[in-house]
Write a protein that holds these residues in place. Sequence first.
Motif, PDB file in Angstrom:
ATOM      1  N   PRO A  80      27.646 106.873  21.623  1.00  0.00           N
ATOM      2  CA  PRO A  80      26.203 106.803  21.888  1.00  0.00           C
ATOM      3  C   PRO A  80      25.816 105.517  22.626  1.00  0.00           C
ATOM      4  CG  PRO A  80      26.642 107.433  19.602  1.00  0.00           C
ATOM      5  CD  PRO A  80      27.945 106.983  20.181  1.00  0.00           C
ATOM      6  N   VAL A  81      24.755 105.626  23.383  1.00  0.00           N
ATOM      7  CA  VAL A  81      24.142 104.455  24.036  1.00  0.00           C
ATOM      8  C   VAL A  81      22.701 104.376  23.562  1.00  0.00           C
ATOM      9  CG1 VAL A  81      23.379 103.437  26.202  1.00  0.00           C
ATOM     10  CG2 VAL A  81      25.652 104.488  26.044  1.00  0.00           C
ATOM     11  N   ILE A  82      22.309 103.216  22.983  1.00  0.00           N
ATOM     12  CA  ILE A  82      20.963 103.037  22.442  1.00  0.00           C
ATOM     13  C   ILE A  82      20.463 101.636  22.772  1.00  0.00           C
ATOM     14  CG2 ILE A  82      19.537 103.016  20.352  1.00  0.00           C
ATOM     15  CD1 ILE A  82      21.549 104.857  19.027  1.00  0.00           C
ATOM     16  N   PHE A  83      19.286 101.557  23.349  1.00  0.00           N
ATOM     17  CA  PHE A  83      18.621 100.265  23.492  1.00  0.00           C
ATOM     18  C   PHE A  83      17.115 100.479  23.493  1.00  0.00           C
ATOM     19  CE2 PHE A  83      19.958 101.688  27.741  1.00  0.00           C
ATOM     20  CZ  PHE A  83      18.758 101.707  28.440  1.00  0.00           C
ATOM     21  N   GLY A  84      16.408  99.521  22.933  1.00  0.00           N
ATOM     22  CA  GLY A  84      14.966  99.654  22.790  1.00  0.00           C
ATOM     23  C   GLY A  84      14.147  98.834  23.759  1.00  0.00           C
ATOM     24  N   HIS A  85      14.802  97.887  24.463  1.00  0.00           N
ATOM     25  CA  HIS A  85      14.060  97.027  25.390  1.00  0.00           C
ATOM     26  C   HIS A  85      15.011  96.625  26.525  1.00  0.00           C
ATOM     27  CE1 HIS A  85      10.531  93.940  25.508  1.00  0.00           C
ATOM     28  NE2 HIS A  85      10.747  94.526  26.678  1.00  0.00           N
ATOM     29  N   ALA A  86      15.068  97.456  27.552  1.00  0.00           N
ATOM     30  CA  ALA A  86      16.070  97.286  28.604  1.00  0.00           C
ATOM     31  C   ALA A  86      15.947  95.947  29.311  1.00  0.00           C
ATOM     32  CB  ALA A  86      15.965  98.426  29.612  1.00  0.00           C
ATOM     33  N   SER A  87      14.712  95.512  29.600  1.00  0.00           N
ATOM     34  CA  SER A  87      14.542  94.284  30.384  1.00  0.00           C
ATOM     35  C   SER A  87      15.026  93.051  29.650  1.00  0.00           C
ATOM     36  CB  SER A  87      13.062  94.116  30.761  1.00  0.00           C
ATOM     37  OG  SER A  87      12.252  94.075  29.594  1.00  0.00           O
ATOM     38  N   GLU A  88      15.215  93.138  28.329  1.00  0.00           N
ATOM     39  CA  GLU A  88      15.707  92.003  27.555  1.00  0.00           C
ATOM     40  C   GLU A  88      17.137  92.216  27.072  1.00  0.00           C
ATOM     41  OE1 GLU A  88      12.996  91.235  24.405  1.00  0.00           O
ATOM     42  OE2 GLU A  88      11.314  90.749  25.742  1.00  0.00           O
ATOM     43  N   HIS A  89      17.724  93.359  27.426  1.00  0.00           N
ATOM     44  CA  HIS A  89      19.078  93.680  26.953  1.00  0.00           C
ATOM     45  C   HIS A  89      20.110  92.945  27.798  1.00  0.00           C
ATOM     46  CE1 HIS A  89      22.606  96.060  25.777  1.00  0.00           C
ATOM     47  NE2 HIS A  89      21.882  96.467  24.729  1.00  0.00           N
ATOM     48  N   ALA A 135      21.075 102.079  13.441  1.00  0.00           N
ATOM     49  CA  ALA A 135      21.957 102.836  12.543  1.00  0.00           C
ATOM     50  C   ALA A 135      21.335 104.177  12.161  1.00  0.00           C
ATOM     51  CB  ALA A 135      22.263 102.016  11.294  1.00  0.00           C
ATOM     52  N   THR A 136      20.042 104.149  11.804  1.00  0.00           N
ATOM     53  CA  THR A 136      19.372 105.386  11.402  1.00  0.00           C
ATOM     54  C   THR A 136      19.251 106.351  12.572  1.00  0.00           C
ATOM     55  OG1 THR A 136      18.101 104.212   9.714  1.00  0.00           O
ATOM     56  CG2 THR A 136      17.249 106.347  10.458  1.00  0.00           C
ATOM     57  N   VAL A 137      18.857 105.822  13.734  1.00  0.00           N
ATOM     58  CA  VAL A 137      18.727 106.667  14.919  1.00  0.00           C
ATOM     59  C   VAL A 137      20.070 107.292  15.277  1.00  0.00           C
ATOM     60  CG1 VAL A 137      18.285 106.645  17.395  1.00  0.00           C
ATOM     61  CG2 VAL A 137      16.716 105.468  15.847  1.00  0.00           C
ATOM     62  N   THR A 138      21.128 106.496  15.269  1.00  0.00           N
ATOM     63  CA  THR A 138      22.458 107.001  15.621  1.00  0.00           C
ATOM     64  C   THR A 138      22.892 108.104  14.665  1.00  0.00           C
ATOM     65  OG1 THR A 138      23.099 104.856  16.526  1.00  0.00           O
ATOM     66  CG2 THR A 138      24.869 106.391  15.998  1.00  0.00           C
TER      67      THR A 138
END
Length: 413
Positions: A80-89, A135-138
């Motif tokens: 899986p690929v998960i990120f919530g704030h791309a500009s700060e990743h 973790a929950t989302v995954t």
Amino acid sequence: MSTINFGPDLRAVAKIEAVPMILRMVKHVTGMRFAAVARVTNKQWVTCAVDDSIEFGLAPGDELALETTICDEIRQHRTPVIFGHASEHPVFSKHHTPKLYGLESYVSIPIVRANGDFFGTLCAIDPSPADLDVATVTETLTLFAQLIAANLDMQASVDQSRRALEDEKETGHLREQLIAVLGHDLRTPLSAIRMGADLLESKLVERPERRLAVAIQRSAKSMGSLIENILDFARGRLGGGIPVEPRIVDTLQADLERVIGEIATAHPLASIEHSVQVPPLNRCDPVRVCQLLSNLLANAVTHGRRGAPIKVMISCDDYQLVISVWNQGVPIEPALMPRLFLPYTRSELGQREGLGLGLYIASEIVKGHKGTIAVTSSEADGTRFTATLPSAAPDQPQALIAPTEPSTPDSHP
């Protein structure tokens, strides 16, 4: 331009009733406003299902250029690929996909079939940042992806079974048509053989030559019986049953005794004891009833113990014609009993002579008369086939015209 027909994949996903609910739950769990199921190959990315609240502009069947997505990377590493704030990743702030599509939050979970094939991804996107419990989302979205994969596998299995069944039906139909045609076409040369053998038998004087002519006659008669069985089988399978035409007859006893005599002549080593007691008038199809007796008696001759007597009992009782054929021999295996009246059963199991159609045809004749047929078999008591057909006593003319239905339904043991 698509190079692969994704129609079956789109239809397969559309058939999964839970997909719309899954997409709504994905949006709820992630807080994002766009969720989709995508089919991903090494060349293409195609939308299969979508729930769009941001007007991203994709509908089922629409494509994105594969190289503009992250899904090709997910296809290769299957994580899986998960990120919530791309500009700060630290990684995805420099990735071309968030920049190209203006994304801040992103989730993509691989959908993998049971056989290991990569189908695509379950994904969610939003131009706004999202506060994600990774973790929950995954865990939750992985369960959703597995549910989609399981449904796809189930559909594939059902479709494969359906195709196999259709192929088998088509093959069986063609086979039975071929049997019917061959059986019909074999009658003409067989008639010529019979006529030639009859002519030879009448002209020859020397005993050895006459024996040869008689042997040809017997072989032609046996072949004729086989052809008739093939034709009856084809009629029964293609036409909804072997045709039976009951009528009032006054020669049934003589006809049945003639059948017993013919079987005895054809099998001189067989010992056949018989008792035939039927009323002067009966309502039945005499040709089919004689065929029924012939098949049961031929079965007893074939499978009975050599030298042991075969007993035939035919009588009328309570307006029913009862035909019983008994023989000694190896008892019928219990596992074979449920299939005994199905076509090819004995031939499939390596039993001796014939095509394995005799008992099937006998049961179809009984069924056509709205009667019953049963069998018992044991080492101690031998094997007995009993066919019971509606009939009538000579003093019951109304019963002859309109026979009553048998009280017990047709059944095979």
